[in-house]
Design a protein around this motif. Structure first.
Motif, PDB file in Angstrom:
ATOM      1  N   TYR A 105       0.832  -1.204   0.000  1.00  0.00           N
ATOM      2  CA  TYR A 105       0.000   0.000   0.000  1.00  0.00           C
ATOM      3  C   TYR A 105       0.865   1.253   0.000  1.00  0.00           C
ATOM      4  O   TYR A 105       0.575   2.246  -0.682  1.00  0.00           O
ATOM      5  CB  TYR A 105      -0.913  -0.016   1.222  1.00  0.00           C
ATOM      6  CG  TYR A 105      -1.798   1.198   1.322  1.00  0.00           C
ATOM      7  CD1 TYR A 105      -2.926   1.326   0.523  1.00  0.00           C
ATOM      8  CD2 TYR A 105      -1.486   2.236   2.207  1.00  0.00           C
ATOM      9  CE1 TYR A 105      -3.738   2.441   0.604  1.00  0.00           C
ATOM     10  CE2 TYR A 105      -2.295   3.360   2.299  1.00  0.00           C
ATOM     11  CZ  TYR A 105      -3.419   3.453   1.493  1.00  0.00           C
ATOM     12  OH  TYR A 105      -4.213   4.573   1.567  1.00  0.00           O
ATOM     13  N   GLY A 106       1.957   1.231   0.760  1.00  0.00           N
ATOM     14  CA  GLY A 106       2.865   2.369   0.785  1.00  0.00           C
ATOM     15  C   GLY A 106       3.500   2.618  -0.568  1.00  0.00           C
ATOM     16  O   GLY A 106       3.617   3.769  -1.016  1.00  0.00           O
ATOM     17  N   ARG A 107       3.909   1.548  -1.230  1.00  0.00           N
ATOM     18  CA  ARG A 107       4.504   1.703  -2.555  1.00  0.00           C
ATOM     19  C   ARG A 107       3.495   2.252  -3.563  1.00  0.00           C
ATOM     20  O   ARG A 107       3.814   3.130  -4.375  1.00  0.00           O
ATOM     21  CB  ARG A 107       5.054   0.361  -3.031  1.00  0.00           C
ATOM     22  CG  ARG A 107       6.310  -0.081  -2.282  1.00  0.00           C
ATOM     23  CD  ARG A 107       6.810  -1.395  -2.806  1.00  0.00           C
ATOM     24  NE  ARG A 107       8.017  -1.808  -2.108  1.00  0.00           N
ATOM     25  CZ  ARG A 107       8.650  -2.963  -2.358  1.00  0.00           C
ATOM     26  NH1 ARG A 107       8.157  -3.795  -3.285  1.00  0.00           N
ATOM     27  NH2 ARG A 107       9.745  -3.270  -1.689  1.00  0.00           N
ATOM     28  N   LEU A 108       2.275   1.735  -3.524  1.00  0.00           N
ATOM     29  CA  LEU A 108       1.245   2.219  -4.444  1.00  0.00           C
ATOM     30  C   LEU A 108       0.930   3.689  -4.193  1.00  0.00           C
ATOM     31  O   LEU A 108       0.725   4.475  -5.125  1.00  0.00           O
ATOM     32  CB  LEU A 108      -0.031   1.370  -4.304  1.00  0.00           C
ATOM     33  CG  LEU A 108       0.062  -0.081  -4.808  1.00  0.00           C
ATOM     34  CD1 LEU A 108      -1.218  -0.830  -4.478  1.00  0.00           C
ATOM     35  CD2 LEU A 108       0.345  -0.113  -6.308  1.00  0.00           C
ATOM     36  N   THR A 109       0.864   4.042  -2.924  1.00  0.00           N
ATOM     37  CA  THR A 109       0.608   5.446  -2.596  1.00  0.00           C
ATOM     38  C   THR A 109       1.731   6.339  -3.110  1.00  0.00           C
ATOM     39  O   THR A 109       1.485   7.428  -3.672  1.00  0.00           O
ATOM     40  CB  THR A 109       0.454   5.601  -1.073  1.00  0.00           C
ATOM     41  OG1 THR A 109      -0.614   4.772  -0.610  1.00  0.00           O
ATOM     42  CG2 THR A 109       0.149   7.054  -0.708  1.00  0.00           C
ATOM     43  N   ARG A 110       2.966   5.910  -2.938  1.00  0.00           N
ATOM     44  CA  ARG A 110       4.091   6.716  -3.418  1.00  0.00           C
ATOM     45  C   ARG A 110       4.085   6.852  -4.937  1.00  0.00           C
ATOM     46  O   ARG A 110       4.341   7.911  -5.490  1.00  0.00           O
ATOM     47  CB  ARG A 110       5.399   6.088  -2.946  1.00  0.00           C
ATOM     48  CG  ARG A 110       6.626   6.944  -3.255  1.00  0.00           C
ATOM     49  CD  ARG A 110       7.877   6.424  -2.597  1.00  0.00           C
ATOM     50  NE  ARG A 110       8.235   5.104  -3.067  1.00  0.00           N
ATOM     51  CZ  ARG A 110       8.085   3.991  -2.361  1.00  0.00           C
ATOM     52  NH1 ARG A 110       7.542   4.073  -1.147  1.00  0.00           N
ATOM     53  NH2 ARG A 110       8.450   2.831  -2.832  1.00  0.00           N
ATOM     54  N   LEU A 111       3.778   5.723  -5.614  1.00  0.00           N
ATOM     55  CA  LEU A 111       3.714   5.775  -7.070  1.00  0.00           C
ATOM     56  C   LEU A 111       2.601   6.711  -7.541  1.00  0.00           C
ATOM     57  O   LEU A 111       2.748   7.443  -8.539  1.00  0.00           O
ATOM     58  CB  LEU A 111       3.498   4.370  -7.634  1.00  0.00           C
ATOM     59  CG  LEU A 111       4.682   3.399  -7.494  1.00  0.00           C
ATOM     60  CD1 LEU A 111       4.277   2.009  -7.961  1.00  0.00           C
ATOM     61  CD2 LEU A 111       5.889   3.897  -8.289  1.00  0.00           C
ATOM     62  N   ARG A 112       1.470   6.696  -6.842  1.00  0.00           N
ATOM     63  CA  ARG A 112       0.357   7.566  -7.206  1.00  0.00           C
ATOM     64  C   ARG A 112       0.729   9.029  -7.020  1.00  0.00           C
ATOM     65  O   ARG A 112       0.431   9.894  -7.865  1.00  0.00           O
ATOM     66  CB  ARG A 112      -0.865   7.210  -6.359  1.00  0.00           C
ATOM     67  CG  ARG A 112      -2.119   7.961  -6.785  1.00  0.00           C
ATOM     68  CD  ARG A 112      -3.293   7.510  -5.940  1.00  0.00           C
ATOM     69  NE  ARG A 112      -3.472   6.082  -6.073  1.00  0.00           N
ATOM     70  CZ  ARG A 112      -4.074   5.335  -5.152  1.00  0.00           C
ATOM     71  NH1 ARG A 112      -4.500   5.892  -4.026  1.00  0.00           N
ATOM     72  NH2 ARG A 112      -4.228   4.052  -5.352  1.00  0.00           N
ATOM     73  N   VAL A 113       1.419   9.332  -5.914  1.00  0.00           N
ATOM     74  CA  VAL A 113       1.844  10.715  -5.663  1.00  0.00           C
ATOM     75  C   VAL A 113       2.838  11.164  -6.722  1.00  0.00           C
ATOM     76  O   VAL A 113       2.776  12.299  -7.244  1.00  0.00           O
ATOM     77  CB  VAL A 113       2.447  10.832  -4.259  1.00  0.00           C
ATOM     78  CG1 VAL A 113       3.103  12.211  -4.069  1.00  0.00           C
ATOM     79  CG2 VAL A 113       1.372  10.621  -3.199  1.00  0.00           C
ATOM     80  N   GLU A 114       3.791  10.245  -7.069  1.00  0.00           N
ATOM     81  CA  GLU A 114       4.771  10.605  -8.091  1.00  0.00           C
ATOM     82  C   GLU A 114       4.097  10.830  -9.436  1.00  0.00           C
ATOM     83  O   GLU A 114       4.471  11.749 -10.197  1.00  0.00           O
ATOM     84  CB  GLU A 114       5.819   9.500  -8.198  1.00  0.00           C
ATOM     85  CG  GLU A 114       6.722   9.399  -6.974  1.00  0.00           C
ATOM     86  CD  GLU A 114       7.681   8.222  -7.075  1.00  0.00           C
ATOM     87  OE1 GLU A 114       7.548   7.443  -8.054  1.00  0.00           O
ATOM     88  OE2 GLU A 114       8.531   8.078  -6.190  1.00  0.00           O
TER      89      GLU A 114
END
Length: 241
Positions: free
Chosen positions: A220-229
């Motif tokens: 979930y953290g990785r997906l959130t970071r990718l979405r923000v990027e």
């Protein structure tokens, strides 16, 4: 912890089976303190219940001497009467072992009254007699009186089945559920014999859930970071277009 030690193989098996029936998990191991003997171990928490079970079942059972144990003991040169008494005691012990080997028999005592032969007297020896006290579990004896009489008479030369008196004593059968066979693992009630297996399974389940939860959080953290990027990239690229 050891609950019974210095046992013969058959006695150790009998103890282990009695504990298993009562819902106590037990292991049979070689007794390091006595060569050729066995011991039965239970968990420390199960020790009080195991002791109560063995007390109710009268286990391990005391042993009367057999023929080989009885012959040759006593004085350096035993008299004929002493030798005869030792032989009779040994024969009674062997017969007790045979009866106690039957499932359901708690204890057997065999008393023999066999006159000693006298080759110097040309008289007919008196008839021998025997009496048997048999304690069994439950209302129905595991052996009939006739079977006990034939067993005893068959083991003593010249003894007739009709000369064997048999007394049966019934002991109450333990309830099917045992004294306290259930243990609780949290809100779950389970047989004592399965308690540790359930605890191990629950521990593995908790570990798996924790591992999956951690992996889910990481993902979930990785997906959130990718979405923000991705959103940040779109903002930067928008004016340039």
């Amino acid at each position: 912890m050891p609950i019974a030690a210095g046992l013969d193989d058959s006695d150790a098996n009998r103890v282990a089976v009695a504990l298993a029936r009562a819902g106590v998990e037990a292991t049979k191991e070689v007794d390091p303190g006595t060569e050729g003997k066995w011991r039965v171990d239970v968990a420390r928490d199960d020790a009080p219940h195991a002791i109560a079970v063995l007390r109710d079942e009268e286990l391990p059972r005391s042993r009367s001497p057999g023929v080989l144990d009885a012959i040759g003991k006593g004085s350096l040169v035993p008299s004929e009467a002493a030798e005869h008494a030792q032989l009779i005691a040994g024969m009674a012990g062997d017969l007790e072992r045979s009866i106690e080997a039957v499932d359901g028999v708690l204890c057997a005592r065999v008393h023999l009254s066999i006159p000693a032969p006298n080759p110097l007297r040309d008289v007919v020896p008196a008839r021998g007699t025997a009496s048997v006290l048999l304690e069994h579990r439950g209302s129905t004896p595991p052996l009939s009186v006739d079977s006990v009489q034939r067993l005893i008479a068959g083991g003593i030369a010249g003894l007739a089945p009709a000369d064997v008196a048999v007394v049966m004593v019934s002991r109450p059968a333990p309830p099917a559920s045992g004294d306290n066979p259930m243990a609780h693992v949290g809100p779950i009630a389970v047989a004592r014999a399965s308690m540790r297996k359930l605890q191990a399974a629950l521990a593995v389940l908790v570990a798996v859930v924790a591992l999956l939860s951690g992996a889910t959080l990481v993902l979930y953290g990785r997906l959130t970071r990718l979405r923000v990027e991705a959103l940040s990239r779109e903002r930067h690229e928008g004016p340039a277009q």
